[in-house]
Design a protein around this motif. Structure first.
Motif, mmCIF file in Angstrom:
data_model
loop_
_atom_site.group_PDB
_atom_site.id
_atom_site.type_symbol
_atom_site.label_atom_id
_atom_site.label_comp_id
_atom_site.label_asym_id
_atom_site.label_seq_id
_atom_site.Cartn_x
_atom_site.Cartn_y
_atom_site.Cartn_z
ATOM 1 N N SER A 15 -24.197 33.031 7.783
ATOM 2 C CA SER A 15 -24.631 31.618 7.898
ATOM 3 C C SER A 15 -23.505 30.961 8.640
ATOM 4 O O SER A 15 -22.292 31.099 8.300
ATOM 5 N N SER B 14 -22.928 24.948 9.232
ATOM 6 C CA SER B 14 -23.778 23.777 9.230
ATOM 7 C C SER B 14 -25.108 23.941 9.806
ATOM 8 O O SER B 14 -25.300 25.019 10.415
ATOM 9 N N ASP B 15 -26.185 23.480 9.219
ATOM 10 C CA ASP B 15 -27.527 23.885 9.797
ATOM 11 C C ASP B 15 -27.878 23.238 11.134
ATOM 12 O O ASP B 15 -27.514 22.032 11.333
ATOM 13 N N SER C 111 -30.708 23.481 13.113
ATOM 14 C CA SER C 111 -31.975 22.980 13.469
ATOM 15 C C SER C 111 -31.963 21.575 14.045
ATOM 16 O O SER C 111 -31.491 20.713 13.485
ATOM 17 N N THR D 211 -19.638 19.077 13.729
ATOM 18 C CA THR D 211 -20.187 20.590 13.930
ATOM 19 C C THR D 211 -18.969 21.068 14.637
ATOM 20 O O THR D 211 -17.989 20.391 15.417
ATOM 21 N N ASP E 28 -33.404 32.613 13.205
ATOM 22 C CA ASP E 28 -33.281 31.470 14.053
ATOM 23 C C ASP E 28 -33.003 31.853 15.426
ATOM 24 O O ASP E 28 -31.986 32.779 15.670
#
Length: 503
Positions: A95, A98-99, A101, A158, A458
């Motif tokens: 993971s 941070s996300d 998307s 990020t 993803d």
């Protein structure tokens, strides 16, 4: 359901009296049916309908077993490569901090073999980067570029990150294919661990189906290979396709942001009333992805054979036997009493892209809940160990209620070679921190392709970076028309939920 072009609707007609009625026959070329298995063919394909006599409890599958699975495996002939060697790469899911998307992944300079540095940037920052590049005279030093990337990272909270880069030409030139899979633990037997870690490689001297990958190497998600066909279109023919799309961005999707030309041709079922896919409709509507406002229709007769040929190539690779889901679905449809259809009918959407990149996302290509139950029954009723283990791996990784994905097949081709610049781009599998190299050094030697399950991980196509041959300057403004063209074949929620309805 065809192109909205008046000259096809107003063709010369012949009127023949027939008793008290008059029959009208079109004498000219008929409009293409975009909802057919090949959207550029004139002959329409009927939509599959399950007979009403079939019960929804799946009793028609009670007798299905070894014989049916054997037919699936025999019917899906394994595509042969020049060499039978296959590279297996499995990774343990990681993971990110941070996300990502909605973020574009900008390629950054990293002079390190087998690794790629990526910087997440927003849509606004992407535009700002290009403006600053133009203000700097169309190029800037590597130091200035990296300083700008660091600034964007701080603004987004990020960080740039490094992924393992798979180069099908340099690292694995003797391999017929590379299979990338996800696993829960370190495999028992592997040849080496790839940097920066948690990726394990093994070479085998045979060409295997995705469902026959060794047990400890996880569930296959992505298969890349050298494209089996000779180059179909020249740069000038691709330029004609670009004129057909009028240089527009093409289809706009809520799924992710993109830049460059993206076109998907085929039938869709949605709650949107327009091909922009933003206008809400009161009920589900059957439309197509065609949008005459974004296409130069006068060029359609010239480019339709181009898309026909590209589509046929993608279909043959997609049904090459290594991807087993389509063949399982076809067998289930036959057992349901539906007339036998080619597997390509299940993935009817043609995809064409030029100078394309997109933000991180997962595709909506999962098969329906009803069909997933049918797949489980078919496999469990058989004694085929490879398929049963393949299904067990999938359910253990994604959960008991998970659904398999319709496959997407893509091919990439270099539009034009530059003597001054190297084009850097890649297809990223974010779950495994791994990318598939699509740089000009790879594609100038020939086209490459991949078949993958886009709803299970993803992924993104990175934003390009051009690096000068002396490795002193970089640009994001595409010099010398040195970019990638791509095409492929995909399914979608419309197909999986509409064709395999449980009645």
């Amino acid at each position: 359901t065809g192109p909205r072009c008046r000259q096809w609707k107003d063709l010369t007609t012949t009127v023949v009296p027939s008793g008290m009625k008059v029959k009208t026959y079109q004498c000219g070329v008929q409009p293409d049916r975009w909802c057919s298995s090949n959207p550029f063919k004139s002959k329409p394909t009927d939509v599959l309908r399950v007979p009403q006599s079939i019960k929804s409890d799946g009793t028609y599958l009670k007798q299905a077993g070894n014989e049916d699975v054997e037919k699936v495996l025999k019917g899906s002939k394994l595509r042969q490569h020049k060499t039978k060697k296959t590279i297996l790469i499995c990774g343990i899911e990681r993971s990110l901090i941070s996300d990502l998307s909605g973020y574009f992944l900008q390629v950054s300079f990293l002079d390190r073999e087998g690794q790629q540095l990526l910087t997440p940037i927003t849509k606004k920052q992407k535009k700002d980067l290009d403006v600053k590049m133009k203000q700097a005279g169309g190029k800037m030093s590597i130091q200035s570029f990296q300083s700008l990337m660091n600034q964007y990272s701080e603004e987004n909270s990020t960080k740039s990150f490094v992924v393992t880069k798979i180069n099908l030409r340099k690292q694995y030139e003797q391999a017929g294919a590379i299979i990338i899979s996800k696993c829960l633990k370190v495999p028992d037997d592997f040849d080496k661990e790839l940097e920066p870690g948690l990726l394990y490689e093994k070479k085998i001297d045979e060409n295997v189906r995705d469902c026959s990958v060794p047990k400890d190497f996880g569930f296959p998600l992505f298969r890349c290979y050298l494209w089996s066909f000779k180059k179909l279109l020249t740069s000038k023919q691709w330029d004609l396709l670009r004129l057909f799309y009028m240089g527009s961005k093409g289809l706009e999707r809520k799924l992710c942001h993109h830049e460059g030309i993206f076109s998907m041709l085929g039938n869709k079922m949605s709650n949107q009333a327009s091909s922009s896919m933003f206008k809400e409709a009161s009920r589900g509507t059957v439309t197509d992805y065609f949008d005459s406002s974004k296409m130069n229709e006068t060029l359609f007769p010239l480019v339709r054979s181009f898309v026909n040929g590209l589509s046929e190539q993608a279909v043959q690779h997609q049904n090459g036997g290594t991807e087993i889901v389509l063949h399982l679905l076809k067998r289930i449809l036959v057992l349901k009493g539906v007339s036998s259809q080619n597997p390509q009918d299940l993935c009817p959407h043609n995809i064409v892209t030029m100078a394309f990149s997109n933000s991180s996302h997962r595709d909506k290509d999962a098969i329906s809940v009803a069909l997933m139950k049918d797949v489980v029954k078919l496999i469990r009723n058989s004694k085929e160990q490879d398929l049963n283990h393949w299904l067990d791996l999938f359910l253990s990784l994604y959960g008991e209620n998970a659904r398999l994905s319709l496959p997407t097949t893509c091919a990439w081709s270099l539009h034009n070679k530059s003597d001054q610049w190297t084009h850097e781009q890649s297809f990223v599998i974010l779950d495994l921190m791994l990318c598939f190299d699509l740089s000009s050094d790879v594609l100038e030697k020939g086209e490459i392709g991949a078949t993958f399950s886009g709803s299970l991980f993803d992924h993104a196509t990175t934003r390009s970076l051009w690096i000068s041959k002396d490795k002193k300057m970089v640009t994001t403004l595409c010099p010398d028309d040195c970019y990638n063209d791509a095409w492929g074949r995909a399914g979608g929620p419309a197909r999986s939920n509409n064709l395999y309805m449980s009645v």
